[in-house]
Design a protein around this motif. Structure first.
Motif, short mmCIF file in Angstrom:
data_model
loop_
_atom_site.label_atom_id
_atom_site.label_comp_id
_atom_site.label_asym_id
_atom_site.label_seq_id
_atom_site.Cartn_x
_atom_site.Cartn_y
_atom_site.Cartn_z
N ALA A 1 60.08 -29.52 28.79
CA ALA A 1 61.42 -30.11 28.67
C ALA A 1 61.93 -29.98 27.24
N ALA A 2 61.06 -30.26 26.27
CA ALA A 2 61.46 -30.13 24.87
C ALA A 2 61.64 -28.67 24.49
N LEU A 3 60.85 -27.79 25.10
CA LEU A 3 60.96 -26.37 24.81
C LEU A 3 62.33 -25.84 25.23
N GLY A 4 62.83 -26.33 26.36
CA GLY A 4 64.14 -25.88 26.81
C GLY A 4 65.25 -26.25 25.86
N GLU A 5 65.06 -27.33 25.11
CA GLU A 5 66.07 -27.78 24.16
C GLU A 5 65.91 -27.13 22.79
N ALA A 6 64.75 -26.52 22.53
CA ALA A 6 64.49 -25.93 21.22
C ALA A 6 65.31 -24.66 21.04
N GLU A 7 66.00 -24.56 19.92
CA GLU A 7 66.81 -23.40 19.66
C GLU A 7 65.94 -22.23 19.19
N GLY A 8 66.47 -21.04 19.36
CA GLY A 8 65.78 -19.86 18.86
C GLY A 8 64.91 -19.21 19.92
N VAL A 9 64.64 -17.95 19.74
CA VAL A 9 63.81 -17.18 20.64
C VAL A 9 62.71 -16.51 19.82
N ASP A 10 61.49 -16.54 20.35
CA ASP A 10 60.39 -15.89 19.64
C ASP A 10 60.70 -14.41 19.43
N HIS A 11 60.24 -13.88 18.30
CA HIS A 11 60.62 -12.52 17.93
C HIS A 11 59.56 -11.90 17.02
N ILE A 12 59.64 -10.59 16.87
CA ILE A 12 58.83 -9.87 15.90
C ILE A 12 59.73 -9.49 14.73
N SER A 13 59.43 -10.01 13.55
CA SER A 13 60.17 -9.68 12.34
C SER A 13 59.45 -8.57 11.59
N VAL A 14 60.21 -7.77 10.86
CA VAL A 14 59.63 -6.67 10.09
C VAL A 14 60.18 -6.71 8.67
N LEU A 15 59.29 -6.48 7.69
CA LEU A 15 59.65 -6.48 6.27
C LEU A 15 59.20 -5.17 5.64
N ASP A 16 60.01 -4.66 4.72
CA ASP A 16 59.66 -3.48 3.93
C ASP A 16 58.95 -3.96 2.66
N ILE A 17 57.63 -3.88 2.64
CA ILE A 17 56.86 -4.58 1.62
C ILE A 17 57.02 -4.01 0.22
N ASP A 18 57.49 -2.77 0.08
CA ASP A 18 57.68 -2.19 -1.25
C ASP A 18 59.09 -2.40 -1.79
N HIS A 19 59.94 -3.06 -1.00
CA HIS A 19 61.34 -3.23 -1.42
C HIS A 19 61.77 -4.67 -1.21
N PRO A 20 61.37 -5.57 -2.11
CA PRO A 20 61.75 -6.98 -1.95
C PRO A 20 63.26 -7.21 -2.03
N GLY A 21 63.97 -6.37 -2.79
CA GLY A 21 65.42 -6.54 -2.92
C GLY A 21 65.79 -7.69 -3.83
N PRO A 22 67.06 -7.81 -4.18
CA PRO A 22 67.50 -8.86 -5.12
C PRO A 22 67.19 -10.27 -4.64
N ALA A 23 67.27 -10.48 -3.32
CA ALA A 23 67.02 -11.82 -2.77
C ALA A 23 65.55 -12.05 -2.45
N GLY A 24 64.71 -11.02 -2.62
CA GLY A 24 63.29 -11.17 -2.34
C GLY A 24 62.97 -11.34 -0.87
N LEU A 25 63.81 -10.78 0.02
CA LEU A 25 63.62 -10.94 1.46
C LEU A 25 63.04 -9.70 2.13
N TYR A 26 62.79 -8.65 1.38
CA TYR A 26 62.15 -7.44 1.88
C TYR A 26 62.91 -6.81 3.05
N GLY A 27 64.22 -6.97 3.06
CA GLY A 27 65.02 -6.37 4.15
C GLY A 27 64.66 -6.89 5.52
N VAL A 28 64.31 -8.16 5.64
CA VAL A 28 63.82 -8.72 6.89
C VAL A 28 64.82 -8.52 8.03
N ARG A 29 64.28 -8.17 9.19
CA ARG A 29 65.08 -7.99 10.39
C ARG A 29 64.17 -8.21 11.59
N ALA A 30 64.78 -8.39 12.75
CA ALA A 30 64.02 -8.62 13.98
C ALA A 30 64.09 -7.40 14.87
#
Length: 418
Positions: free
Chosen positions: A95-124
């Protein structure tokens, strides 16, 4: 009091004391921080650590590093979803799971390129195709292997599906009574320049009675897609399921991707088997037994049975394991289990101490008699920076260590100082 009654009571007391000393006392020592010195992060000046905050980097329970293509993959969710639905931790609130926002996902980061924000170009990555298309996944541990001469990556994902009525295929069953309907989902990622490197294409679903309460897995045979999966419990649900780890519980199963068949590889001497990894050079399998605070080392026989060849005591509750390209094993440690549980249930308001161990063989040979050297790589006793760590992976090239946490609203990265 009659002698027979007195003898009986003395016997019961002796049994109770024995059970306490053998099982309960050890569990209390491991779970709590009583008598344990938990060091602050400042005691490890070799590393500079920071948090990485992003909606796609919350509740990343497991990580996998592609050292060749220089990318980090993470199985992530949201803290609210983890609190509601985490079968290994007996969180079975649909019941609580149905109310929880968001969907499980696989995120990917470019580990040699942190970028100005230090987020490594994160995407799903996008999930696409097959019967799993457009259906929500409930991710936990996973493993990845290159196939087709490195042109594709194949993902084996643990998916804790809610239980559905076998007849209608739609009506939800009582998860507190029957547990999760966990499966292994297989997907491919096309790395070819003309392919879609952000789309996971469905391959197949593996379901079997030997996949009971899967926590993590490791691929051990690239030809058949054979893999070992840890079952952290021997049952999917039950009133006393939480207490079973005190006396030994769980199993290891061997499955083939090509046929979908599974068998038990080990059912004895399991204590909440959790993280698992394999040394490609020796073939040895490393498994973290969370409830015993040890990493056991095994060889896999021709009949796909596990035979123990060594044991590495770490005297701390352990979660996931990984291995770097130099053969060093990394373990996420939980130095204060009580505080970790508080952080799990209040991830935005409470933090928990974290430890990362590195296990290295003392000798250059790979035989089963080699001794191991356990190094505490970093520890954050004051929970100032690191997530409530459940997994850590090390990149040999850059020296970076990436850390994820089952319900932490961020991941961490530690870089070598200087």
């Amino acid at each position: 009091m009659a002698p027979s009654i007195r003898t009986f009571l003395v016997l019961i007391l002796a049994i109770a004391i024995g059970i306490y000393k053998v099982y309960i006392h050890n569990a209390i020592v491991l779970i709590t921080a009583i008598g344990r010195v938990i060091q602050p992060l400042e005691d490890f000046p070799e590393y500079r650590c920071r948090r990485i905050h992003h909606p796609l980097l919350e509740s990343c329970e497991d990580l996998w590093l592609d050292s060749t293509n220089r990318k980090l993959y993470a199985a992530c969710s949201t803290p609210a979803a983890r609190m509601a639905w985490c079968p290994g931790g007996n969180a079975l609130n649909l019941a609580a799971l149905g109310e929880a926002e968001g969907v499980d996902h696989i995120s990917v980061l470019d580990i040699d390129h942190p970028g100005p924000a230090g987020l490594y170009g994160v995407r799903a990555l996008e999930f696409h195709g097959g019967e799993r298309n457009n259906q929500r996944l409930y991710l936990h541990g996973f493993d990845v292997r290159p196939i087709d001469d490195g042109r594709r990556l194949r993902f084996w994902l643990i998916n804790h599906r809610p239980p559905l009525d076998a007849v209608t295929g739609e009506q939800l069953l009582d998860a507190s009574r029957v547990g999760a309907n966990s499966t292994i989902e297989v997907y491919d990622l096309d790395l070819h320049p003309t392919g879609d490197s952000n789309k996971l294409e469905y391959v197949k679903t593996i379901m079997h009675d030997a996949i009971i309460s899967p926590n993590n897995l490791v691929v051990v045979d690239d030809t058949t897609g054979g893999f070992l999966v840890t079952n952290d419990h021997s049952t999917k649900a039950g009133v006393f399921r939480d207490l079973n780890f005190l006396f030994g519980d769980g199993s290891i199963s061997y499955c083939r991707t090509d046929t979908g068949e599974c068998q038990f590889a080990m059912t004895e001497n399991c204590y909440f088997p959790n993280g698992i990894t394999r040394d490609p050079s020796s073939g040895h399998i490393y498994i973290a037994h969370t409830a015993k605070g040890i990493i056991s080392v095994y060889r896999l026989t021709d009949s796909n049975q596990l035979v123990q060849v060594n044991e590495i005591p770490l005297s701390m509750n352990l979660d996931n394991l990984s291995i770097d390209t130099e053969g060093n094993v990394f373990a996420g440690g939980i130095p204060d289990g009580i505080q970790w549980l508080r952080a799990f249930h209040n991830p935005y308001g409470t933090s928990a101490p974290s430890t990362v161990f590195m296990v290295r063989k003392n000798t250059s040979d790979q035989n089963q008699s080699g001794e191991y050297n356990v190094i505490k790589l970093v520890e954050d006793g004051e929970a100032q920076v690191l997530p409530a760590t459940t997994t850590a992976v090390h990149d040999v090239v850059s020296g970076q260590v990436f850390l994820g946490g089952l319900s932490s609203p961020f991941i961490g990265v530690c870089e070598r100082a200087g």
